[in-house]
Motif scaffolding. Structure first.
Motif, PDB file in Angstrom:
ATOM      1  N   PHE A 186      -4.967   9.782   9.383  1.00 62.41           N
ATOM      2  CA  PHE A 186      -4.454   9.788   8.015  1.00 62.41           C
ATOM      3  C   PHE A 186      -3.319   8.785   7.853  1.00 62.41           C
ATOM      4  O   PHE A 186      -3.298   8.011   6.891  1.00 62.41           O
ATOM      5  N   VAL A 187      -2.358   8.800   8.788  1.00 61.20           N
ATOM      6  CA  VAL A 187      -1.218   7.877   8.693  1.00 61.20           C
ATOM      7  C   VAL A 187      -1.703   6.432   8.742  1.00 61.20           C
ATOM      8  O   VAL A 187      -1.238   5.573   7.975  1.00 61.20           O
ATOM      9  N   ALA A 188      -2.639   6.134   9.639  1.00 64.56           N
ATOM     10  CA  ALA A 188      -3.163   4.774   9.734  1.00 64.56           C
ATOM     11  C   ALA A 188      -3.853   4.361   8.439  1.00 64.56           C
ATOM     12  O   ALA A 188      -3.716   3.207   7.992  1.00 64.56           O
ATOM     13  N   ALA A 189      -4.573   5.286   7.820  1.00 67.77           N
ATOM     14  CA  ALA A 189      -5.246   4.970   6.559  1.00 67.77           C
ATOM     15  C   ALA A 189      -4.230   4.709   5.457  1.00 67.77           C
ATOM     16  O   ALA A 189      -4.406   3.783   4.648  1.00 67.77           O
ATOM     17  N   MET A 190      -3.160   5.492   5.407  1.00 71.84           N
ATOM     18  CA  MET A 190      -2.104   5.243   4.418  1.00 71.84           C
ATOM     19  C   MET A 190      -1.521   3.852   4.628  1.00 71.84           C
ATOM     20  O   MET A 190      -1.325   3.086   3.672  1.00 71.84           O
ATOM     21  N   ARG A 191      -1.249   3.500   5.872  1.00 72.00           N
ATOM     22  CA  ARG A 191      -0.640   2.207   6.167  1.00 72.00           C
ATOM     23  C   ARG A 191      -1.548   1.045   5.778  1.00 72.00           C
ATOM     24  O   ARG A 191      -1.063  -0.061   5.503  1.00 72.00           O
ATOM     25  N   SER A 192      -2.850   1.279   5.775  1.00 74.45           N
ATOM     26  CA  SER A 192      -3.799   0.198   5.487  1.00 74.45           C
ATOM     27  C   SER A 192      -3.988  -0.049   3.993  1.00 74.45           C
ATOM     28  O   SER A 192      -4.620  -1.038   3.606  1.00 74.45           O
ATOM     29  N   ILE A 193      -3.464   0.824   3.150  1.00 76.76           N
ATOM     30  CA  ILE A 193      -3.645   0.671   1.706  1.00 76.76           C
ATOM     31  C   ILE A 193      -2.910  -0.569   1.219  1.00 76.76           C
ATOM     32  O   ILE A 193      -1.787  -0.855   1.631  1.00 76.76           O
ATOM     33  N   ASP A 194      -3.556  -1.297   0.330  1.00 76.98           N
ATOM     34  CA  ASP A 194      -2.972  -2.503  -0.242  1.00 76.98           C
ATOM     35  C   ASP A 194      -3.183  -2.458  -1.755  1.00 76.98           C
ATOM     36  O   ASP A 194      -4.128  -3.040  -2.290  1.00 76.98           O
ATOM     37  N   LEU A 195      -2.310  -1.741  -2.427  1.00 77.57           N
ATOM     38  CA  LEU A 195      -2.366  -1.621  -3.881  1.00 77.57           C
ATOM     39  C   LEU A 195      -1.084  -2.206  -4.469  1.00 77.57           C
ATOM     40  O   LEU A 195       0.015  -1.863  -4.026  1.00 77.57           O
ATOM     41  N   PRO A 196      -1.187  -3.059  -5.446  1.00 74.58           N
ATOM     42  CA  PRO A 196       0.016  -3.683  -6.021  1.00 74.58           C
ATOM     43  C   PRO A 196       0.821  -2.694  -6.854  1.00 74.58           C
ATOM     44  O   PRO A 196       0.296  -1.686  -7.341  1.00 74.58           O
ATOM     45  N   GLY A 197       2.099  -3.007  -7.007  1.00 72.00           N
ATOM     46  CA  GLY A 197       2.954  -2.204  -7.880  1.00 72.00           C
ATOM     47  C   GLY A 197       3.390  -0.886  -7.296  1.00 72.00           C
ATOM     48  O   GLY A 197       3.797   0.021  -8.030  1.00 72.00           O
ATOM     49  N   ALA A 198       3.332  -0.755  -5.970  1.00 71.16           N
ATOM     50  CA  ALA A 198       3.655   0.521  -5.330  1.00 71.16           C
ATOM     51  C   ALA A 198       5.114   0.886  -5.535  1.00 71.16           C
ATOM     52  O   ALA A 198       5.995   0.024  -5.516  1.00 71.16           O
ATOM     53  N   PRO A 199       5.413   2.185  -5.716  1.00 75.35           N
ATOM     54  CA  PRO A 199       6.810   2.621  -5.791  1.00 75.35           C
ATOM     55  C   PRO A 199       7.453   2.559  -4.419  1.00 75.35           C
ATOM     56  O   PRO A 199       6.770   2.474  -3.393  1.00 75.35           O
ATOM     57  N   ARG A 200       8.780   2.623  -4.381  1.00 71.98           N
ATOM     58  CA  ARG A 200       9.481   2.755  -3.116  1.00 71.98           C
ATOM     59  C   ARG A 200       9.423   4.206  -2.677  1.00 71.98           C
ATOM     60  O   ARG A 200       9.679   5.122  -3.459  1.00 71.98           O
ATOM     61  N   ALA A 201       9.064   4.418  -1.433  1.00 70.16           N
ATOM     62  CA  ALA A 201       8.956   5.781  -0.925  1.00 70.16           C
ATOM     63  C   ALA A 201      10.324   6.441  -0.841  1.00 70.16           C
ATOM     64  O   ALA A 201      11.308   5.812  -0.460  1.00 70.16           O
ATOM     65  N   HIS A 202      10.354   7.734  -1.181  1.00 68.06           N
ATOM     66  CA  HIS A 202      11.571   8.509  -0.995  1.00 68.06           C
ATOM     67  C   HIS A 202      11.863   8.581   0.499  1.00 68.06           C
ATOM     68  O   HIS A 202      10.985   8.898   1.298  1.00 68.06           O
ATOM     69  N   ARG A 203      13.096   8.279   0.896  1.00 68.79           N
ATOM     70  CA  ARG A 203      13.527   8.205   2.293  1.00 68.79           C
ATOM     71  C   ARG A 203      12.942   7.005   3.035  1.00 68.79           C
ATOM     72  O   ARG A 203      13.089   6.905   4.246  1.00 68.79           O
ATOM     73  N   GLY A 204      12.228   6.104   2.362  1.00 68.23           N
ATOM     74  CA  GLY A 204      11.541   5.034   3.056  1.00 68.23           C
ATOM     75  C   GLY A 204      12.360   3.790   3.291  1.00 68.23           C
ATOM     76  O   GLY A 204      11.879   2.842   3.917  1.00 68.23           O
ATOM     77  N   GLY A 205      13.602   3.758   2.805  1.00 66.66           N
ATOM     78  CA  GLY A 205      14.445   2.583   2.997  1.00 66.66           C
ATOM     79  C   GLY A 205      14.996   2.512   4.403  1.00 66.66           C
ATOM     80  O   GLY A 205      14.657   3.322   5.276  1.00 66.66           O
ATOM     81  N   GLN A 206      15.859   1.555   4.647  1.00 61.27           N
ATOM     82  CA  GLN A 206      16.414   1.392   5.990  1.00 61.27           C
ATOM     83  C   GLN A 206      17.164   2.653   6.421  1.00 61.27           C
ATOM     84  O   GLN A 206      17.762   3.353   5.608  1.00 61.27           O
ATOM     85  N   LEU A 207      17.124   2.893   7.702  1.00 59.83           N
ATOM     86  CA  LEU A 207      17.692   4.121   8.260  1.00 59.83           C
ATOM     87  C   LEU A 207      19.174   4.261   7.922  1.00 59.83           C
ATOM     88  O   LEU A 207      19.676   5.373   7.730  1.00 59.83           O
ATOM     89  N   ALA A 208      19.879   3.151   7.832  1.00 58.58           N
ATOM     90  CA  ALA A 208      21.316   3.203   7.559  1.00 58.58           C
ATOM     91  C   ALA A 208      21.628   3.880   6.232  1.00 58.58           C
ATOM     92  O   ALA A 208      22.730   4.408   6.043  1.00 58.58           O
TER      93      ALA A 208
END
Length: 294
Positions: free
Chosen positions: A126-148
């Motif tokens: 599932f994670v690999a399939a999510m990573r393979s998605i290529d759709l334009p205009g994607a939102p920024r994931a919650h908690r997905g920014g740099q660890l800092a």
């Protein structure tokens, strides 16, 4: 759970359904027990479920799911929620809400997996399939920014836990683990599509096989380490290694993923320890597991 949580009851749900989806107005409405923190869930008959935000922050999640879930479903190896009705504010309820098809299955339980290697494989797929998605205009994931970006709330949570001795958290050890994560390589890794909230409560299994992934309110693009949460919040040691191997995770991403999972647990524990037992228990499990794993 939250100071600004909106009260929702059966009568409100019936009223919203009757006004906006009269074809379902005769179906039974039943509050569904959930460990979720920002939405109320109601069974609607046998085949539907209503999901309503409890707090203002959940409203944007609903709108995002209504937009993106129909575009993701065919690209993923397991079932995800299907939006059947997009509700609008009414009757004093201020936010958008949704009706989904009911998905059968149960949440996996920590320590009760009979075939953890199979579930690890399914999760990696599932994670690999999510990573393979290529759709334009994607939102920024919650908690997905740099660890800092998580540094301040994580340190604040550690300070809170120092003042709660009954939780028995080794705060010096978790602080050291957090520092290690901040130093990990790959902090500027290219962004990929993420679910970004792979908690046990957002997974459905049939036996020990993953049958569905739900609650995409945090989804978007960000650090690929963000979707490694199940390694520490669900899987035992052998499943954790199988999950890592299937995804080909290098040391830097693994350390970042462990740090992200630890941060989420440290923040959740003092906040939910008296209001959401499932969230608090999983946070304790994550803290123990991360310290053992490190």
């Amino acid at each position: 759970m939250h100071p600004d949580m909106l009260p929702i009851d059966d009568d409100l749900v019936r009223s919203l359904i009757a006004a906006q989806f009269p074809q379902w107005s005769e179906l039974a409405v039943e509050r569904w027990p959930s460990s979720g923190t920002v939405n109320a869930m109601y069974r609607l008959g046998d085949d539907l479920v209503v999901r309503l935000p409890l707090v203002a922050g959940g409203a944007t999640d609903v709108a995002m799911e209504q937009r993106w879930l129909p575009r993701l479903g065919s690209r993923l190896p397991v079932t995800i929620p299907e939006v059947l009705g997009a509700g609008t504010p009414a009757d004093g309820y201020p936010w958008p809400w949704s009706v989904y098809r009911w998905l059968e299955g149960k949440n996996p339980e920590v320590g009760a997996l009979s075939e953890p290697l199979l579930l690890a494989k399914d999760l990696a797929e599932f994670v690999a399939a999510m990573r393979s998605i290529d759709l334009p205009g994607a939102p920024r994931a919650h908690r997905g920014g740099q660890l800092a970006l998580l540094d301040s709330p994580t340190r604040a949570a550690i300070a809170q836990l120092r003042g709660i001795p009954e939780e028995d958290v080794d705060c010096d050890a978790v602080a050291a683990m957090w520092e290690n994560a901040l130093r990990a390589q790959g902090q500027d890794a290219p962004s990929v599509w993420l679910h970004a909230d792979l908690m046990p409560g957002n997974l459905l299994v049939d036996g020990d096989r993953l049958s569905a992934v739900i609650d995409f309110g945090c989804m978007g693009v960000g650090d690929p380490a963000c979707d490694l949460f199940p390694a520490w919040n669900l899987l035992p040691a052998d499943g954790r290694e199988a999950f890592r191997e299937a995804l080909g995770v290098d040391d830097g991403m693994w350390i970042r993923g462990r740090g992200r999972t630890l941060s989420q647990a440290l923040i959740a524990l003092p906040y939910y320890r008296r209001t959401n037992p499932a969230m608090a228990d999983n946070a304790r499990h994550v803290i123990r597991t991360v310290l053992e794993d490190g």
